[in-house]
Design an enzyme around this catalytic site. Structure first.
Site: not given
Ligand code: NDP
Length: 474
Positions: A228-229, A248-249, A282, A376
């Site tokens: 995620g982010s 993996e961010l 990402c 990003e």
């Molecule tokens: P987010 O970080 O917003 O969300 C990712 C996941 O984390 C979701 O399931 C989200 O839930 C959950 N989440 C949010 N807040 C919390 C918390 N406080 N505690 C635990 N879990 C939480 O990312 P996005 O879904 O917007 O995805 C985009 C990001 O992912 C980009 O930064 C991208 O670069 C990265 N990414 C990285 C990859 C890699 O392999 N390096 C591959 C693909 C994407 P909810 O949906 O309910 O908010």
């Protein structure tokens, strides 16, 4: 519109309340899913803990069979899965189909890796105090793994966590992104019908701030694997306690086009790298550093290529760029672009937004500290930056808080190796774009792009622990 359920201990369960899943292209309601309560998350973790006793006893060849069967079933259901991905994430059909094919391959690789979890012998007598001893180590699964996934690859990034975890004999509690839970629920159905024991995979949905947080802070999971982010990843890192963690961010990935690169040859690739999934990848290309000698020819041809992209309904088979995940994200990208324009950037093509659709946009006259350059952007916006000195271009690529992958097009092998040595990234891709990934290669980032590696063999290393054994023969 279908009502979906959560998966706990092999059963599909209702929740106290449900939340909607909408198609970002037209806001149609495509399903409702239960929002897990704290008690649901607790039950999911408990069921994963119980199932670990079962999973840890299943021999590698049987775990491998389940994963291979899953791979086959994914292929059989490819159309349905691609439709689900395209509907819930707005990914253009051709890329949604590609994601399904990759998920099938991810499970196939996991089936192979399940049979190759090796230990190693240690030459104990290398130390005088080791003489007369035989030492070796074995790898054991950790136990319950909490997996949290993003919206942009709702099937294959779930596969990248679930498949290696199961291959190694772990059990999983998965929390998919709230915008895109349906692909993972379909994967759950497939895994159950492939013979996965009840409780080995549990899927709970709901906001990251509650369901994610409960999973991260519960003491029972031995590891959290998160994609995620960067801000959310960093916050999870601070709260995870003594668990193992893989993050993996994101990134602001760059590609260098050195002198001697054929602009015409690279353009189709760079159009995909910059604009596939509306830039919400990402390793999407955010910065293109192009040598002055080819900058004009490249820029003119790239703009022409961008104008030829078909933007619109992701379910149409020839769409290149679909909508962004929601209007809030599209507006955020618009704000960042406006800010860059106020700071002197110029748009070469694109720049307009209509609802969730953001035109593929190329910008020039950018400065390193503009948000569209240094943060990003996660939108279909790419900057072109001409350079004259290769070393200087490397410095500019490396001057980033992120470090996921970089792409270097050059005919000069010494420059290629210089890039490999100098760039602080998880992967250097020579003569291709930074967006390149096959699912068995080691994949992951440094700096704000994360820690730990995915790719089946490498994820299995993260998801197992070494136990050393020593026989005293004296
Ligand atoms: P987010 O970080 O917003 O969300 C990712 C996941 O984390 C979701 O399931 C989200 O839930 C959950 N989440 C949010 N807040 C919390 C918390 N406080 N505690 C635990 N879990 C939480 O990312 P996005 O879904 O917007 O995805 C985009 C990001 O992912 C980009 O930064 C991208 O670069 C990265 N990414 C990285 C990859 C890699 O392999 N390096 C591959 C693909 C994407 P909810 O949906 O309910 O908010």
């Amino acid at each position: 519109m279908k009502k979906y359920l959560m998966l706990i201990n092999g059963e599909w369960l209702e929740g106290d309340r449900f939340f909607p899943v909408r198609n970002p292209n037209n806001d149609d309601l495509i399903g409702t899913v239960p929002e897990a309560s704290k008690a649901d998350v607790d039950r999911a973790i408990e069921s994963a803990q119980k199932a670990f006793g079962v999973m840890a006893e299943i021999p590698a060849h049987q775990r491998s069979d389940i994963l291979l069967k899953t791979s086959q079933l994914i292929k059989e259901k490819a159309k349905e899965l691609a439709e689900t991905i395209a509907s819930e994430s707005a990914k253009a059909w051709k890329f949604a189909s590609g994601e399904v094919a990759r998920a099938a391959e991810t499970f196939r690789f996991a089936a192979e890796e399940a049979k190759q979890i090796y230990g190693e012998t240690i030459p104990m007598d290398a130390s005088p105090t080791g003489v007369g001893r035989v030492g070796f180590y074995l790898r054991f699964p950790l136990g319950v793994i909490g997996a949290i996934t993003p919206f942009n690859f709702p099937l294959n990034l779930v596969a990248h966590k679930v498949a290696p975890a199961l291959a190694a004999g772990n059990t999983v509690v998965l929390k998919p992104a709230s915008a895109t839970p349906l692909s993972s629920l379909k994967l759950g159905e497939i895994l159950m019908s492939a013979g996965l024991p009840p409780g080995a995979l549990n899927i709970v949905m709901g906001p990251g701030s509650t369901v994610g947080e409960w999973l991260v802070t519960d003491p029972r999971p031995r590891m959290i694997t998160f994609t995620g982010s960067p801000p959310v990843g960093a916050a999870i890192r601070d709260r995870v306690g003594m668990k193992k963690i893989t993050l993996e961010l994101g990134s602001n990935s760059a590609v260098i086009l050195d002198e001697g690169t054929d602009p015409t040859g690279v353009i189709p690739r760079l159009l995909v790298g910059a604009f596939a999934n509306a830039g919400q990848v990402c390793i999407s290309i955010q910065r293109i550093y192009v040598h002055q000698k080819i900058a004009k020819e490249f820029t003119d041809k790239f703009i022409k290529g961008v104008k030829g992209l078909k933007v619109g309904d992701p379910l149409e088979k020839d769409t290149d760029v679909g909508p962004m995940i929601d209007e809030g994200e599209a507006k955020r990208a618009e704000d960042w672009l406006r800010e860059a324009l106020n700071q002197g950037a110029e748009i070469l093509v694109g720049g307009k937004r209509k609802g969730t659709i953001f035109e593929p946009t190329v910008v020039t006259h950018v400065k390193p500290d503009m948000k569209i350059m240094c943060v990003e952007v996660f939108a279909p916006i790419v900057s072109i930056i001409p350079f004259t000195d290769f070393d200087d271009a490397l410095d500019q690529v490396d001057a980033s808080v992120y470090g996921l992958q970089a792409g270097i097009y050059t005919k000069d092998i010494s420059k290629a190796f210089k890039a490999v040595k100098r760039l602080n990234v998880g992967g250097v891709i020579i003569n291709d774009y930074p967006t390149y990934r096959v699912d068995h290669m080691p994949y992951g980032g440094v700096k704000l792009s994360g820690m730990g590696r995915e790719g089946l063999k490498y994820a299995i290393e993260e998801m197992t622990e070494i136990k050393f054994v020593c026989f005293n023969l004296t």
